[in-house]
Motif scaffolding. Structure first.
Motif, PDB file in Angstrom:
ATOM      1  N   GLY A 106       0.807  -1.212   0.000  1.00  0.00           N
ATOM      2  CA  GLY A 106       0.000   0.000   0.000  1.00  0.00           C
ATOM      3  C   GLY A 106       0.838   1.257   0.000  1.00  0.00           C
ATOM      4  N   LEU A 107       0.142   2.388  -0.034  1.00  0.00           N
ATOM      5  CA  LEU A 107       0.769   3.697   0.013  1.00  0.00           C
ATOM      6  C   LEU A 107       0.100   4.528   1.100  1.00  0.00           C
ATOM      7  CD1 LEU A 107       0.922   4.518  -3.810  1.00  0.00           C
ATOM      8  CD2 LEU A 107       2.907   4.266  -2.314  1.00  0.00           C
ATOM      9  N   TYR A 108       0.898   5.349   1.763  1.00  0.00           N
ATOM     10  CA  TYR A 108       0.358   6.248   2.783  1.00  0.00           C
ATOM     11  C   TYR A 108       0.758   7.673   2.455  1.00  0.00           C
ATOM     12  CZ  TYR A 108       0.049   8.885   7.144  1.00  0.00           C
ATOM     13  OH  TYR A 108      -0.208   9.849   8.081  1.00  0.00           O
ATOM     14  N   SER A 109      -0.249   8.548   2.400  1.00  0.00           N
ATOM     15  CA  SER A 109       0.004   9.972   2.183  1.00  0.00           C
ATOM     16  C   SER A 109      -0.315  10.729   3.468  1.00  0.00           C
ATOM     17  CB  SER A 109      -0.870  10.521   1.053  1.00  0.00           C
ATOM     18  OG  SER A 109      -0.708  11.928   0.950  1.00  0.00           O
ATOM     19  N   PRO A 110       0.708  11.285   4.128  1.00  0.00           N
ATOM     20  CA  PRO A 110       0.453  12.077   5.333  1.00  0.00           C
ATOM     21  C   PRO A 110      -0.106  13.460   5.010  1.00  0.00           C
ATOM     22  CG  PRO A 110       2.782  12.121   4.818  1.00  0.00           C
ATOM     23  CD  PRO A 110       2.149  11.203   3.808  1.00  0.00           C
ATOM     24  N   PHE A 111      -0.071  13.834   3.734  1.00  0.00           N
ATOM     25  CA  PHE A 111      -0.602  15.119   3.307  1.00  0.00           C
ATOM     26  C   PHE A 111      -1.831  14.891   2.432  1.00  0.00           C
ATOM     27  CE2 PHE A 111       3.996  16.878   3.393  1.00  0.00           C
ATOM     28  CZ  PHE A 111       3.937  16.971   4.778  1.00  0.00           C
ATOM     29  N   ASP A 112      -2.748  15.855   2.467  1.00  0.00           N
ATOM     30  CA  ASP A 112      -4.023  15.708   1.763  1.00  0.00           C
ATOM     31  C   ASP A 112      -3.850  15.792   0.249  1.00  0.00           C
ATOM     32  OD1 ASP A 112      -7.235  16.119   2.435  1.00  0.00           O
ATOM     33  OD2 ASP A 112      -6.618  16.909   0.484  1.00  0.00           O
ATOM     34  N   VAL A 113      -4.485  14.864  -0.445  1.00  0.00           N
ATOM     35  CA  VAL A 113      -4.506  14.853  -1.908  1.00  0.00           C
ATOM     36  C   VAL A 113      -5.930  15.040  -2.422  1.00  0.00           C
ATOM     37  CG1 VAL A 113      -4.039  13.524  -4.004  1.00  0.00           C
ATOM     38  CG2 VAL A 113      -2.473  13.362  -2.056  1.00  0.00           C
ATOM     39  N   VAL A 114      -6.860  14.205  -1.953  1.00  0.00           N
ATOM     40  CA  VAL A 114      -8.188  14.137  -2.562  1.00  0.00           C
ATOM     41  C   VAL A 114      -8.962  15.439  -2.362  1.00  0.00           C
ATOM     42  CG1 VAL A 114     -10.374  12.900  -2.624  1.00  0.00           C
ATOM     43  CG2 VAL A 114      -8.244  11.641  -2.322  1.00  0.00           C
ATOM     44  N   PHE A 115      -9.102  15.900  -1.131  1.00  0.00           N
ATOM     45  CA  PHE A 115      -9.806  17.166  -0.909  1.00  0.00           C
ATOM     46  C   PHE A 115      -9.100  18.302  -1.631  1.00  0.00           C
ATOM     47  CE2 PHE A 115     -10.051  21.127   1.533  1.00  0.00           C
ATOM     48  CZ  PHE A 115     -11.404  21.399   1.433  1.00  0.00           C
ATOM     49  N   ALA A 116      -7.785  18.274  -1.647  1.00  0.00           N
ATOM     50  CA  ALA A 116      -7.016  19.363  -2.269  1.00  0.00           C
ATOM     51  C   ALA A 116      -7.282  19.496  -3.760  1.00  0.00           C
ATOM     52  CB  ALA A 116      -5.528  19.158  -2.015  1.00  0.00           C
ATOM     53  N   THR A 117      -7.738  18.417  -4.422  1.00  0.00           N
ATOM     54  CA  THR A 117      -8.026  18.511  -5.858  1.00  0.00           C
ATOM     55  C   THR A 117      -9.237  19.381  -6.148  1.00  0.00           C
ATOM     56  OG1 THR A 117      -9.457  16.549  -5.928  1.00  0.00           O
ATOM     57  CG2 THR A 117      -7.081  16.196  -6.260  1.00  0.00           C
ATOM     58  N   THR A 118     -10.090  19.610  -5.139  1.00  0.00           N
ATOM     59  CA  THR A 118     -11.331  20.358  -5.375  1.00  0.00           C
ATOM     60  C   THR A 118     -11.084  21.855  -5.543  1.00  0.00           C
ATOM     61  OG1 THR A 118     -11.737  20.736  -3.012  1.00  0.00           O
ATOM     62  CG2 THR A 118     -12.615  18.699  -3.980  1.00  0.00           C
ATOM     63  N   GLY A 119      -9.984  22.367  -4.979  1.00  0.00           N
ATOM     64  CA  GLY A 119      -9.749  23.801  -4.982  1.00  0.00           C
ATOM     65  C   GLY A 119     -10.402  24.516  -3.829  1.00  0.00           C
ATOM     66  N   TYR A 120     -11.142  23.799  -2.984  1.00  0.00           N
ATOM     67  CA  TYR A 120     -11.773  24.410  -1.823  1.00  0.00           C
ATOM     68  C   TYR A 120     -10.728  24.648  -0.736  1.00  0.00           C
ATOM     69  CZ  TYR A 120     -15.840  22.300  -4.153  1.00  0.00           C
ATOM     70  OH  TYR A 120     -16.782  21.911  -5.087  1.00  0.00           O
ATOM     71  N   GLN A 121     -11.053  25.563   0.183  1.00  0.00           N
ATOM     72  CA  GLN A 121     -10.116  25.907   1.247  1.00  0.00           C
ATOM     73  C   GLN A 121     -10.565  25.313   2.574  1.00  0.00           C
ATOM     74  OE1 GLN A 121      -7.306  27.326   0.529  1.00  0.00           O
ATOM     75  NE2 GLN A 121      -7.864  27.814  -1.591  1.00  0.00           N
ATOM     76  N   ALA A 122      -9.613  24.903   3.390  1.00  0.00           N
ATOM     77  CA  ALA A 122      -9.872  24.443   4.756  1.00  0.00           C
ATOM     78  C   ALA A 122      -8.740  24.945   5.630  1.00  0.00           C
ATOM     79  CB  ALA A 122      -9.962  22.914   4.821  1.00  0.00           C
ATOM     80  N   HIS A 123      -9.098  25.593   6.715  1.00  0.00           N
ATOM     81  CA  HIS A 123      -8.100  26.214   7.581  1.00  0.00           C
ATOM     82  C   HIS A 123      -7.115  25.174   8.094  1.00  0.00           C
ATOM     83  CE1 HIS A 123      -6.384  29.099  10.349  1.00  0.00           C
ATOM     84  NE2 HIS A 123      -6.549  28.240  11.332  1.00  0.00           N
ATOM     85  N   GLY A 124      -5.841  25.445   7.915  1.00  0.00           N
ATOM     86  CA  GLY A 124      -4.797  24.559   8.426  1.00  0.00           C
ATOM     87  C   GLY A 124      -4.604  23.290   7.628  1.00  0.00           C
TER      88      GLY A 124
END
Length: 793
Positions: free
Chosen positions: A751-769
């Motif tokens: 498997g693969l583990y991403s400690p940083f966000d990929v999926v939500f980040a593709t939307t272009g939406y913002q989330a604090h922090g």
């Protein structure tokens, strides 16, 4: 010629300094641009061309015009450039400032002091905070002297005229400028004698001369109102009301505001109705022949009303979009609009109207179809927006919206402000639109105006119905309307608040998408209660910063979709596998985190367009998003198991066993810390230890990063990948490559583990922090990931 005709002609002439021949002949035809498809880039380009034209008018003596009206026109050019941010240290501004400082009121403006002196004050006001030392003191003194001259020159009936002689003569074209000047000087912090009595006299004049239709004429009530004079009069009323009636609708008593509107407010509503009926971008409505040609002056007045009133539309007309198209259509090849005054009015319209929208204020009806009490405190969000402008030293606007507007229009601003003193009668379609707004990145601020008890009770039920996940998730804080935690990001996003309002919120696992104040916060905004309630204004700045993650807001006509990155423009190629199946795995934590933002749909669309791979995802697709997903025991070997979340989690012994069985059968695991939370990361490492796995960081030699895969080609991500602000501020990224760890069971990567966000980040939406990638980078990472997973056997 009758006196009425003389007055109409004078109105058209005086309104735009056209007492002398044009400052520049219109020898070159306009550069025509189609109204359809107008973009912010068209606007930005037109502004810059116009700016350069004005700068080129600067003369060695500091003046910016020639002829008998050079003083007044130089003041107008200087004011325009100052508003557009030209620094007073630049040569043309430095010389221009000195030129204006040296002009005498009686001798420097060719008997047109009523226009030129207030415009000079406005120019001083716009550069005042950028000045230092003695020069700042001298400018303040000059502005004070000018304002005193304006106050002395006011007509006894409350208006102003060309020569500031007092008496009884006035016109509404001149009268608006002293009012503007006193407002701008006050905002800049320039001290001058109390304007209350002068503004009260002007208010009486406006109220006494307003026609039954709601409009104003150049002088008196004897002729039909015109667009420019009605807009100028209405803009003046907004300024006067902010000075004289700041407490309208306050204080609260027994859960309600005083319902009676003031005479000023009724006059403003009537004028807004007139503009909605007669608005036209191609002509100055109802103006007599010559005045009809003063379109740019008329649109400058419209811009001030639109911004002050928070209106996006007059009638059915989007005043800025339609106005910008008309203004740009009229621009000459040299960057001007023919004459200096027209060029200044055109630039002020484009530049001021272009500013980002910070808040949308929702207009709603009650359940019986009658107008709801949504605007008990008319200037609440206008005052907060201006406070943010002052603190951030950046232009922002606010506007009024309705739920009949398309969803995309609600996203003109990052925050939808709903202040209710009566229970809204939202239809099912409108209720769904509110939920869609938060699920597409919007933030709602709801206030029970004056702490209204009925609205309080209604909102608790309404929130549970619109965000029903709270009913299906008994554990954890997600989706519940609860008091904000002491360490919530909204308390210290910019200002560290020692005094805090009582705020509740709904957090969906990615961000707080709904903020709720059961107590009144709008009256302090309405009354500008900086001394007693400054923390509420500071909280407003924090709220905007939290909702946007401090990302810059887009200009008014800019698209919401992020621009593509040239560094990822190269072609990619899928391998033999053209379909990728992914299953969102259920577990004891908030496994659904981010599902409501439909990040996988965004990812799938981008991957399909870029690489031709069809991504099929089994996950919840509608509310409640906490229902659905795939149990680990039900995973098929040809599905990639996506295990995500943003808070601590643990698998049961049965789930551990089922996961081992799935992996032994050839399954592959993708773990992602949604928004890159450290608490989820700790749970992943604990799970790895329990399962006997090893996490090994991928290097640039891995195909996922360099993009060269078996029979396929992805992006080269070995350098230049950009992260969101939180990770950049942390400063510990080192080489800018994606961060992945291979999950190894012995020597086999399972498997693969991403400690940083990929999926939500593709939307272009913002989330604090959010600890993730910028949008274009996230899409490039997702593309490589999809291609890589599709090549696995």
């Amino acid at each position: 010629m009758t006196r009425g005709l003389v007055v109409v002609v004078l109105a058209a002439v005086a309104a735009a300094f056209l007492m002398v021949p044009a400052a520049r002949a219109e020898s070159a035809p306009p550069t025509t641009k189609p109204a359809a498809g107008l973009t912010d880039e068209h606007v930005r380009s037109a502004i810059e061309r116009g700016r350069q034209f004005l700068i080129q008018q600067a003369k060695a003596d500091g003046s910016m015009a020639t002829g008998g009206m050079s003083g007044g026109l130089s003041a107008l050019v200087f004011m325009t450039l100052a508003y557009m941010g030209e620094h007073p240290n630049r040569a043309h501004m430095d010389n221009g400032l000195q030129y204006l400082m040296d002009l005498g009121v009686e001798s420097g403006f060719n008997r047109r002091q009523g226009y030129a002196v207030p415009i000079r004050i406005m120019g001083f006001s716009y550069i005042y905070k950028k000045l230092l030392g003695d020069r700042k003191k001298h400018v303040a003194l000059k502005a004070k002297e000018d304002i005193m001259r304006l106050q002395m020159g006011q007509a006894v009936n409350g208006g102003w005229r060309y020569e500031l002689k007092g008496g009884h003569d006035y016109d509404f074209s001149v009268t608006q400028w002293p009012i503007l000047a006193m407002r701008d000087a006050q905002r800049a912090g320039i001290e001058f004698p109390d304007p209350t009595a002068h503004l009260q006299k002007a208010l009486s004049l406006y109220l006494n001369t307003q026609q039954d239709s709601g409009g104003w004429y150049y002088q008196g009530r004897n002729e039909k109102p015109s667009g420019s004079m009605t807009a100028a009069g209405l803009a003046s009323l907004f300024i006067i009301a902010d000075f004289l009636e700041p407490g309208s609708g306050c204080p609260c008593k027994r859960g309600g505001s005083p319902r009676a509107t003031t005479k000023t407010e009724r006059a403003m509503d009537a004028a807004l109705g007139w503009l909605g009926k007669y608005f036209d971008v191609k002509t100055n409505p109802q103006a007599f022949k010559v005045g009809k040609g003063n379109v740019l002056y008329w649109l400058y007045c419209v811009e001030r009303v639109g911004i002050a009133a928070g209106y996006k539309y007059f009638g059915t007309h989007n005043w800025y979009k339609e106005g910008a198209a008309e203004v740009i259509r009229r621009q000459m090849r040299d960057g001007s609009w023919g004459t200096l005054d027209k060029t200044c009015f055109a630039l002020l319209f484009l530049y001021k109207g272009r500013a980002p929208i910070l808040f949308n204020k929702l207009k709603f009806d009650d359940a019986d179809g009658q107008p709801g009490t949504w605007n008990a405190h008319r200037r609440d969000i206008a005052n907060l927006t201006h406070f943010v402008e002052q603190r951030k030293e950046q232009m922002f606007h606010w506007q009024i919206v309705e739920l009949r507007a398309p969803l995309e229009e609600l996203h003109d601003a990052p925050i939808l402000y709903i202040t209710a003193e009566s229970i809204p009668g939202f239809t099912p379609e409108q209720t769904k639109k509110l939920r869609d707004f938060t699920d597409t990145g919007g933030t709602i601020l709801f206030e029970a105006s004056c702490g209204n008890a009925d609205v309080r009770r209604w909102f608790l039920k309404f929130a549970a119905d619109v965000w029903p996940e709270s009913k299906t998730r008994p554990r954890g804080p997600e989706w519940k309307l609860i008091k904000l935690a002491k360490d919530h990001g909204v308390w210290d996003a910019v200002q560290k608040l020692k005094t805090r309002p009582e705020i509740m919120g709904i957090h969906d696992g990615v961000r707080t998408c709904v903020f709720y104040s059961p107590d009144d916060i709008s009256c302090p905004w309405q009354t500008k209660a900086f001394t007693q309630k400054l923390y509420l204004f500071d909280w407003g700045i924090n709220l905007y910063t939290y909702a946007t993650d401090a990302a810059p807001l887009r200009a008014k006509l800019a698209g919401r979709e992020p621009s593509t990155a040239d560094r990822f423009a190269g072609p990619v190629k899928a391998g033999p596998g053209k379909t990728l199946r992914i299953a969102r795995v259920k577990h004891g934590g908030n496994w659904e985190a981010g599902a409501n933002y439909r990040g996988f749909a965004s990812l799938a669309g981008h991957v399909k367009a870029a690489a031709g791979i069809t991504v099929q995802v089994t996950e919840p697709t509608d509310a409640p998003f906490s229902e659905g997903g795939v149990d680990i025991k039900d995973l098929a070997p040809d599905q990639v198991a996506y295990l995500g979340g943003s808070r601590p989690f643990a698998l049961t012994p049965a789930e551990n066993a089922a996961l081992k069985k799935y992996l032994a059968a050839g399954g592959f695991l993708w773990i992602e810390a949604v928004t890159g939370t450290l608490t989820f990361d700790q749970s992943v490492r604990k799970l790895a230890a329990e399962m006997g796995w090893t996490l090994k960081a991928l290097t640039g030699s891995h195909p996922l990063l360099h993009g060269r895969m078996e029979g396929a080609e992805g992006h080269n991500l070995t350098s230049g990948v950009e992260y969101r602000k939180t990770l950049v501020k942390a400063g510990r990224l080192g080489r800018q490559t994606p961060r992945f760890s291979g999950i190894y069971d012995g020597e086999k990567m399972i498997g693969l583990y991403s400690p940083f966000d990929v999926v939500f980040a593709t939307t272009g939406y913002q989330a604090h922090g959010c600890r993730g990638y910028k949008t274009a980078d996230a899409r490039a990472v997702a593309t490589n990931l999809a291609i890589y997973l599709s090549t696995l056997k």
